[in-house]
Design a protein around this motif. Sequence first.
Motif, mmCIF file in Angstrom:
data_model
loop_
_atom_site.group_PDB
_atom_site.id
_atom_site.type_symbol
_atom_site.label_atom_id
_atom_site.label_comp_id
_atom_site.label_asym_id
_atom_site.label_seq_id
_atom_site.Cartn_x
_atom_site.Cartn_y
_atom_site.Cartn_z
ATOM 1 N N LEU A 197 13.725 10.670 -2.488
ATOM 2 C CA LEU A 197 12.251 10.187 -2.741
ATOM 3 C C LEU A 197 11.822 10.044 -1.483
ATOM 4 C CD1 LEU A 197 10.008 9.258 -4.552
ATOM 5 C CD2 LEU A 197 11.173 6.664 -4.800
ATOM 6 N N ALA A 198 12.312 9.462 -0.240
ATOM 7 C CA ALA A 198 11.702 9.293 0.858
ATOM 8 C C ALA A 198 11.520 10.697 1.606
ATOM 9 C CB ALA A 198 12.660 8.527 1.776
ATOM 10 N N TYR A 199 12.282 11.435 1.478
ATOM 11 C CA TYR A 199 12.033 12.782 1.987
ATOM 12 C C TYR A 199 10.948 13.716 1.277
ATOM 13 C CZ TYR A 199 15.764 12.670 5.770
ATOM 14 O OH TYR A 199 16.476 12.622 6.791
ATOM 15 N N ASP A 200 10.973 13.309 0.236
ATOM 16 C CA ASP A 200 9.980 13.968 -0.780
ATOM 17 C C ASP A 200 8.489 13.360 -0.242
ATOM 18 O OD1 ASP A 200 8.985 15.582 -2.992
ATOM 19 O OD2 ASP A 200 8.198 13.824 -3.782
ATOM 20 N N GLN A 201 8.386 12.016 0.181
ATOM 21 C CA GLN A 201 7.226 11.562 0.884
ATOM 22 C C GLN A 201 6.571 12.264 2.073
ATOM 23 O OE1 GLN A 201 5.257 9.250 -1.279
ATOM 24 N NE2 GLN A 201 7.007 9.440 -2.533
ATOM 25 N N VAL A 202 7.571 12.786 2.889
ATOM 26 C CA VAL A 202 7.319 13.662 4.066
ATOM 27 C C VAL A 202 7.324 14.927 3.997
ATOM 28 C CG1 VAL A 202 7.451 11.410 5.468
ATOM 29 C CG2 VAL A 202 9.373 13.184 4.900
ATOM 30 N N LYS A 203 7.234 15.296 2.458
ATOM 31 C CA LYS A 203 7.238 16.992 2.287
ATOM 32 C C LYS A 203 8.382 17.692 2.748
ATOM 33 C CE LYS A 203 2.723 16.225 1.307
ATOM 34 N NZ LYS A 203 2.376 16.409 -0.134
ATOM 35 N N LEU A 204 9.471 16.935 2.580
ATOM 36 C CA LEU A 204 10.921 17.463 2.880
ATOM 37 C C LEU A 204 11.633 17.359 1.653
ATOM 38 C CD1 LEU A 204 11.536 16.652 6.584
ATOM 39 C CD2 LEU A 204 10.863 18.832 5.721
ATOM 40 N N ASP A 254 6.142 10.476 8.861
ATOM 41 C CA ASP A 254 5.190 9.769 7.960
ATOM 42 C C ASP A 254 3.982 9.494 8.617
ATOM 43 O OD1 ASP A 254 4.232 8.811 5.401
ATOM 44 O OD2 ASP A 254 5.099 6.887 6.201
ATOM 45 N N ALA A 255 4.141 8.858 9.573
ATOM 46 C CA ALA A 255 2.855 8.302 10.201
ATOM 47 C C ALA A 255 1.966 9.130 11.289
ATOM 48 C CB ALA A 255 3.012 7.094 10.877
ATOM 49 N N PRO A 265 0.636 -1.075 -0.090
ATOM 50 C CA PRO A 265 0.015 0.121 0.007
ATOM 51 C C PRO A 265 0.901 1.217 -0.022
ATOM 52 C CG PRO A 265 -0.755 -1.688 1.743
ATOM 53 C CD PRO A 265 0.647 -1.928 1.212
ATOM 54 N N GLU A 266 1.948 1.026 0.646
ATOM 55 C CA GLU A 266 2.920 2.353 0.828
ATOM 56 C C GLU A 266 3.467 2.688 -0.667
ATOM 57 O OE1 GLU A 266 2.883 0.087 4.595
ATOM 58 O OE2 GLU A 266 3.151 -0.216 2.453
ATOM 59 N N GLU A 267 4.088 4.034 -0.728
ATOM 60 C CA GLU A 267 4.739 4.182 -1.926
ATOM 61 C C GLU A 267 6.131 3.581 -2.196
ATOM 62 O OE1 GLU A 267 3.337 6.072 -4.599
ATOM 63 O OE2 GLU A 267 1.522 6.024 -3.192
ATOM 64 N N ILE A 268 7.191 3.501 -1.218
ATOM 65 C CA ILE A 268 8.141 2.766 -1.252
ATOM 66 C C ILE A 268 8.684 2.189 0.103
ATOM 67 C CG2 ILE A 268 9.138 4.720 -2.959
ATOM 68 C CD1 ILE A 268 10.733 5.719 -0.436
ATOM 69 N N ASN A 269 9.282 1.146 -0.234
ATOM 70 C CA ASN A 269 10.067 0.144 0.735
ATOM 71 C C ASN A 269 11.378 0.232 1.055
ATOM 72 O OD1 ASN A 269 10.177 -1.880 2.706
ATOM 73 N ND2 ASN A 269 10.439 -3.507 1.229
ATOM 74 N N ILE A 270 11.726 0.957 2.177
ATOM 75 C CA ILE A 270 13.273 1.072 2.551
ATOM 76 C C ILE A 270 13.907 0.219 3.183
ATOM 77 C CG2 ILE A 270 14.717 2.828 3.379
ATOM 78 C CD1 ILE A 270 12.817 4.939 3.141
ATOM 79 N N ILE A 271 14.964 -0.306 2.507
ATOM 80 C CA ILE A 271 15.689 -1.403 3.113
ATOM 81 C C ILE A 271 16.633 -0.958 3.858
ATOM 82 C CG2 ILE A 271 16.712 -3.612 2.745
ATOM 83 C CD1 ILE A 271 13.898 -3.769 1.571
ATOM 84 N N TYR A 272 16.769 -1.113 5.306
ATOM 85 C CA TYR A 272 17.781 -0.419 6.127
ATOM 86 C C TYR A 272 18.429 -1.444 7.051
ATOM 87 C CZ TYR A 272 14.610 -0.675 10.232
ATOM 88 O OH TYR A 272 13.841 -1.119 11.200
ATOM 89 N N ASP A 273 19.560 -1.028 7.592
ATOM 90 C CA ASP A 273 20.239 -1.816 8.523
ATOM 91 C C ASP A 273 20.028 -0.974 9.948
ATOM 92 O OD1 ASP A 273 22.222 -2.962 10.015
ATOM 93 O OD2 ASP A 273 23.898 -1.704 9.102
ATOM 94 N N SER A 274 19.079 -1.981 10.667
ATOM 95 C CA SER A 274 18.714 -1.537 12.030
ATOM 96 C C SER A 274 19.794 -1.594 13.183
ATOM 97 C CB SER A 274 17.798 -2.466 12.441
ATOM 98 O OG SER A 274 18.029 -3.917 13.048
ATOM 99 N N LYS A 275 21.024 -2.165 12.955
ATOM 100 C CA LYS A 275 22.083 -2.444 13.842
ATOM 101 C C LYS A 275 23.189 -0.983 13.571
ATOM 102 C CE LYS A 275 21.807 -7.164 14.669
ATOM 103 N NZ LYS A 275 22.645 -8.328 14.525
#
Length: 209
Positions: free
Chosen positions: A139-146, A81-82, A56-66
Amino acid sequence: EIGNPPKMISRNKLKTMPFLFFNRCATKLSPFSASRMHTRLLSASSSSIINNRLFPEEINIIYDSKCNVCKMEINFLSKRDATKINIGSPKLKMTDIEADNYNPLDPENGGITYEKGMAAIHAITADGRVIKGVPVFALAYDQVKLGWLFKVTTWPIAKPVVEFLYNIFAKFRTNLTRGASIDVLVKEYEAKKVLQRKIDDSNCDVCDK
């Protein structure tokens, strides 16, 4: 006695006959029926578009949580975003590459292996496109108006410089944030996966008995 020969129908008339039949049928539809048909067509089209999305979201960001730096930025984006920009309908999906259930073969993860994901940040769009590096942040920052924060990364003069600097950071990111090179982390990850498979196989053998 030979009767009059049947009249020949021209090719042009044959071509137009189906259209005449369709038009006659169409004229018999009431305005209400036509409206319902139009609504159904739109609904079918919308369902097809929705069904073609990976998520449902626009993009899926693959990140390193460590990686503390990465986690801090992901938390910032996710929260904005949320809770501030896209309340009730978030645009960003976050997937931790260090999660035990991470699967690169899942279409939502775009085939991004652990090694690829550790070497550079990746994102997958809802229609399946894979994005890598600096454009992911833009792209990620554009989704949150930045998005304006990353406009400079698209300028012809600045773009290659920004990408060069990011590539250097990405190459040594884990050395700075996790105290080990990407190669070492990949070997540890693969060893952990091999061990996990052996444990799973062993458990299966016990269950079979």
